[in-house]
Design an enzyme around this catalytic site. Structure first.
Site, short mmCIF file in Angstrom:
data_model
loop_
_atom_site.label_atom_id
_atom_site.label_comp_id
_atom_site.label_asym_id
_atom_site.label_seq_id
_atom_site.Cartn_x
_atom_site.Cartn_y
_atom_site.Cartn_z
N GLY A 398 42.27 37.28 42.20
CA GLY A 398 41.43 37.11 43.38
C GLY A 398 40.86 38.42 43.84
O GLY A 398 41.23 39.49 43.35
N PRO A 399 39.96 38.39 44.80
CA PRO A 399 39.33 39.61 45.32
C PRO A 399 40.35 40.50 46.03
O PRO A 399 41.46 40.05 46.38
CB PRO A 399 38.29 39.08 46.31
CG PRO A 399 38.14 37.63 46.01
CD PRO A 399 39.45 37.17 45.45
N PRO A 400 40.01 41.75 46.28
CA PRO A 400 40.92 42.64 47.01
C PRO A 400 41.15 42.14 48.43
O PRO A 400 40.25 41.61 49.08
CB PRO A 400 40.17 43.98 47.02
CG PRO A 400 39.17 43.89 45.92
CD PRO A 400 38.80 42.46 45.82
N GLY A 401 42.37 42.33 48.91
CA GLY A 401 42.67 42.05 50.31
C GLY A 401 42.97 40.61 50.65
O GLY A 401 43.06 40.27 51.83
N VAL A 402 43.18 39.74 49.63
CA VAL A 402 43.45 38.33 49.95
C VAL A 402 44.95 38.05 50.01
O VAL A 402 45.35 36.92 50.31
CB VAL A 402 42.79 37.39 48.93
CG1 VAL A 402 41.29 37.50 49.01
CG2 VAL A 402 43.28 37.65 47.52
N GLY A 403 45.79 39.06 49.72
CA GLY A 403 47.23 38.87 49.87
C GLY A 403 47.98 38.62 48.59
O GLY A 403 49.05 38.01 48.61
N LYS A 404 47.47 39.12 47.46
CA LYS A 404 48.16 38.88 46.18
C LYS A 404 49.53 39.55 46.16
O LYS A 404 50.53 38.94 45.76
CB LYS A 404 47.29 39.40 45.03
CG LYS A 404 45.94 38.70 44.91
CD LYS A 404 45.17 39.16 43.70
CE LYS A 404 44.75 40.61 43.79
NZ LYS A 404 43.79 40.86 44.88
N THR A 405 49.57 40.80 46.58
CA THR A 405 50.85 41.53 46.56
C THR A 405 51.84 40.93 47.55
O THR A 405 53.02 40.75 47.23
CB THR A 405 50.61 43.01 46.90
OG1 THR A 405 49.68 43.56 45.97
CG2 THR A 405 51.91 43.79 46.83
N SER A 721 24.88 32.63 36.05
CA SER A 721 24.68 31.51 36.98
C SER A 721 23.33 31.50 37.68
O SER A 721 23.05 30.62 38.48
CB SER A 721 25.79 31.50 38.03
OG SER A 721 25.72 32.66 38.83
N LYS A 764 30.72 30.88 46.95
CA LYS A 764 29.28 30.65 47.11
C LYS A 764 28.99 29.72 48.28
O LYS A 764 28.01 29.93 49.02
CB LYS A 764 28.71 30.09 45.81
CG LYS A 764 28.73 31.11 44.66
CD LYS A 764 28.21 30.53 43.36
CE LYS A 764 28.22 31.58 42.26
NZ LYS A 764 27.74 31.07 40.96
#
Length: 814
Positions: A398-405, A721, A764
């Site tokens: 996912g994008p940075p800052g979405v809470g993966k860690t 796309s 999108k």
């Protein structure tokens, strides 16, 4: 010439002081001769002298000076002086130490000296003992092939009537010399020699001796030499002696400090050795080697080792018994045993498979992300039924800052496992994964074995951060080394190069994170289960800010609840103008800035409570980074496309225009990537082949040069796309018809007009909602993705699904 007090300047042809020992019978005779006045001021001194340049300090009258002459020219001059009946030479200080001998590089005052002793050596140098007699000033200086010669005027030391003032100044010099002797005994021998040859009642000779004794600068000493008036000379020498005294005191202080430090260290060392010996005699302490071996054996009692590991450790312990502690191999063997016995062989934490508890932990730490949480709970449920979750490798994308860690931490907390994280970003050395072989100096295990040591259990949650940013170099490919670690069929016997024994990693739960999958090698990607984190919509960001970010920022900035209130309209303005990315990292940073602003206001006593509304945002955070995205309507040739980046969803205004030209052609601008250029070529070919079908002039492209542009031109863009959007822009430009208002579209186009699926539907649609579009065209194959979106994203949208471009055309042009 140099002496022991200043040997910093060297010259290829130089004169330096040689050893002079008053205890030597020959040297003692010379000193006695000088004392008895064999050479005195009343001797007839030659009016012309061979000149020897001195470096880096001058000679003074009344001083026996040992010298060494080197260099062909200086040796020849010295020998010539020795061979003369008078055995005399002029000693003059050179102005510049590094400059060669010349008329211009000599001072105009010097000292005449008589050679008292000669010593020839095997290294083409000559050693002389020179008795310095009187000052002279140079009347005329000449240079010949034989060297430098000067006609001189002598300034003889005259006997002065020692008045009380001179006597007082002389006593001041003597007192200072006595202080120097007390501080630095090295001066005492020189003072003794002087007293044997000179009377203390001669102020002139006393000042010359004192000046020669110091380590002053050569130019300063030359100034003293040139001072004929004894009273003035005493003033200058006293200043110089005071400086020498201060330097000696400082040197003595430093020496004492060093001696005290060394003495304290030696004392501590001896005491420790004695204590060690006493403990050994009393049986309270064993030898270092014995205690080390007992430490390893004690550790082994609590470990469940494999047969190979047990055998290796036993052999290494026996090897350690035979090695002397002073041997370098001893430390290598000891470090190896430290690693082998500190690892958590057979140590496991008890897993907690309580689904409700796991749900509470995930909900407590994260808002939204329902699909991700459900997938993790399903994963835990399977582990509950199986009894373990070994062999599982998750990859959160996912994008940075979405809470993966933070999701990885929540998984560890839900399972009651130890969490350990390390980053793979920028890693380019395969040894970082599999360790270094023990033959290398400073060798150590790889990151996975280090992680197991830090975790302390054999079943931790290991987070491999930024797995998509692993590099490769001549030192190997870390991504290839990861294949063994992340393969459930192989990692039960992972063999680190340093340990060289198999270690079981099969009970580890690996959680990798990545921003994109394109850069991850296919074999590595195949070993992981992908869980996508699409990012947060505006409503989710508002709730995250209210529940998590604002309370956390208040606490971190020392503020109390209620002191700072950020209204909902202000949060919306912050998200729209400063933090449009998919994650919440920028949103958190902006909230922190507001808290810092509030802290400043409170600290200056301006207010005790702050409420931030929409109108206050720009004043605190500055001008918005993002502006309202403008949609061009009723303009033929301009169509809004939908894009997806690692930072979230965005819109693209694709523009097409044509110029009448005999040379037909097509070009694209806007920093388009290779895939996007191919999409534009496909759109161009498709439109060209179907012009008549869509009611356009079939010969249009034969008579026009077509230009396709994708703003902003400074931003690189790529991806497949935009195919349907480019085709629509071309048809709109050719037919002169604008597309319907508030329309956005996305989809990959083929040459036959098929519309293929795309990624990032959620991002999108978020971009569509943000700029206020009401009609959206998506590929038919993405219908399922759209239907899975939350209701608040789907509402108030007219969505059309296209399997063929004809479907797109019908919607776009009404």
């Amino acid at each position: 010439m140099t002496d022991d007090r200043d040997k910093t300047n060297e010259d290829p042809e130089k004169i330096i002081e040689a050893d002079f020992n008053p205890e030597d019978p020959d040297d003692a005779d010379i000193a006695e001769d000088a004392k008895e006045g064999l050479v005195v001021a009343t001797d007839v001194l030659p009016s012309t002298l061979p000149i020897i340049p001195l470096r880096p300090r001058p000679a003074f009258p009344g001083i026996l000076t040992p010298m060494v002459f080197t260099g062909e020219k200086h040796v020849a001059l010295a020998k010539r002086a020795v061979d003369t009946p008078s055995k005399m030479m002029g000693l003059v200080l050179a102005k510049e130490v590094d400059e060669p001998d010349s008329l211009e590089n000599l001072h105009r005052f010097g000292v005449v000296g008589r050679v008292m002793k000669v010593l020839h050596t095997d290294d083409d140098s000559i050693h002389l003992l020179v008795n310095c007699l009187e000052r002279f000033s140079i009347r005329e200086l000449t240079e010949s092939e034989e060297g430098l010669f000067a006609r001189v005027d002598y300034h003889y030391a005259t006997e002065l009537s020692v008045n009380p003032e001179l006597k007082a100044y002389s006593m001041a010099i003597i007192t200072t010399l006595k202080e120097l002797v007390q501080i630095n005994p090295l001066y005492s021998e020189e003072i003794k020699m002087f007293l044997n040859r000179q009377s203390m009642d001669d102020p002139g000779r006393l000042t010359d001796f004192a000046a020669n004794l110091t380590s002053g600068d050569g130019q300063l000493l030359q100034e003293i030499l040139e001072t004929i008036d004894v009273r003035n000379r005493i003033d200058k020498v006293l200043v110089l002696l005071k400086k020498e005294l201060e330097v000696s005191r400082l040197q003595t202080k430093i020496s004492k400090q060093i001696e005290q430090k060394v003495s304290a260290q030696q004392r501590e060392f001896f005491l420790r050795e004695q204590l060690k010996a006493i403990k050994k005699e009393l049986g309270l302490e064993k030898e270092g080697k014995v205690s080390e071996i007992e430490k390893y054996q004690k550790r082994l009692k609590n470990l469940t080792l494999s047969e190979e590991a047990q055998k290796t450790i036993d052999e290494e312990i026996e090897k350690l018994r035979l090695i002397e502690p002073s041997s370098p191999e001893y430390n290598v063997s000891r470090n190896y045993l430290d690693w082998l016995t500190i690892l958590p062989w057979g140590k496991f934490s008890k897993d907690n498979y309580n689904i409700e508890r796991a749900r509470r932990v995930l909900d407590r730490d994260h808002y939204g992300l329902k699909d991700v949480k459900d997938r993790i709970l399903e994963f835990i449920a399977v582990g509950m039924l199986k009894g373990d979750i070994s062999g599982s490798i998750l990859c959160l994308v996912g994008p940075p800052g979405v809470g993966k860690t933070s999701i990885g931490k929540s998984i560890a907390a839900a399972l009651n496992r130890t969490f350990y994280r390390f980053s793979l970003g920028g890693m380019r050395d395969e040894a970082e994964i599999k360790g270094h072989r023990r033959t290398y100096i400073g060798a150590m295990p790889g990151r996975f074995i280090q992680a197991m040591k830090s975790a302390g259990t054999a079943n931790p949650v290991l987070m491999l951060d930024e797995i998509d940013k692993v590099g490769a170099s001549f030192q190997g490919d870390p991504a290839s080394a990861l294949l063994e670690v992340l393969d459930p069929e192989q990692n039960s016997s992972f063999r680190d190069h340093y340990l060289d024994v198999p270690f079981d990693l099969s009970n580890v739960l690996f959680v990798a994170t990545a921003n994109q999958l394109d850069t991850i090698p296919a074999p590595l990607l195949d070993r992981m289960e992908i869980i996508r984190l699409a990012g947060y919509i505006l409503e989710e960001k508002l709730e995250i800010a209210r529940r998590y970010l604002i309370p956390k920022a208040l606490e971190n900035h020392g503020l109390k609840k209620g002191q700072v209130t950020i209204r909902k309209d202000a949060l919306r303005a912050i998200i729209d103008g400063y933090a449009r990315e998919a994650g919440v990292r920028n949103l958190e940073n902006r909230i922190k800035k507001i808290m810092r602003h509030a802290a400043m206001e409170f600290s200056q006593g301006r207010t005790d409570k702050i409420t931030v509304s929409k109108k206050d945002v720009a004043a605190i955070l500055g001008k918005p980074i993002f502006t309202e995205e403008e949609v061009f309507e009723d303009v033929p040739g301009v169509v809004t496309g939908l894009a997806w980046t690692s930072m979230g969803g965005a819109t693209l205004q694709i523009e097409a225009t044509a110029m009448p030209s005999r040379n037909k052609g097509f070009k694209q601008t806007g920093q388009l990537g290779k895939v996007m250029v191919e999409s534009s070529d496909i759109a161009y070919s498709y439109v060209m082949a179907h012009l008549e079908e869509y009611g356009a002039d079939p010969e249009f492209f034969d008579k026009h040069f077509v230009h396709l542009h994708v703003p902003a031109g400074a931003t690189p863009k790529d991806g497949p796309s935009a195919g349907v959007t480019m085709a629509t822009a071309l048809l709109s430009m050719i037919t002169g018809k604008p597309v319907i208002k508030k329309l956005g579209m996305t989809g990959e186009l083929t040459l036959t007009g098929k519309v293929l699926p795309i990624g990032g539907v959620k991002e999108k649609i978020i971009a569509v909602k943000r700029i206020g579009l009401t009609t959206v065209i998506l590929p038919e194959a993405n219908r399922k993705d759209f239907e899975e979106l939350p209701d608040h994203l789907r509402e108030n949208l007219s969505v059309h699904f296209a399997g063929d471009y004809r479907d797109v055309y019908q919607v776009a042009f009404g």
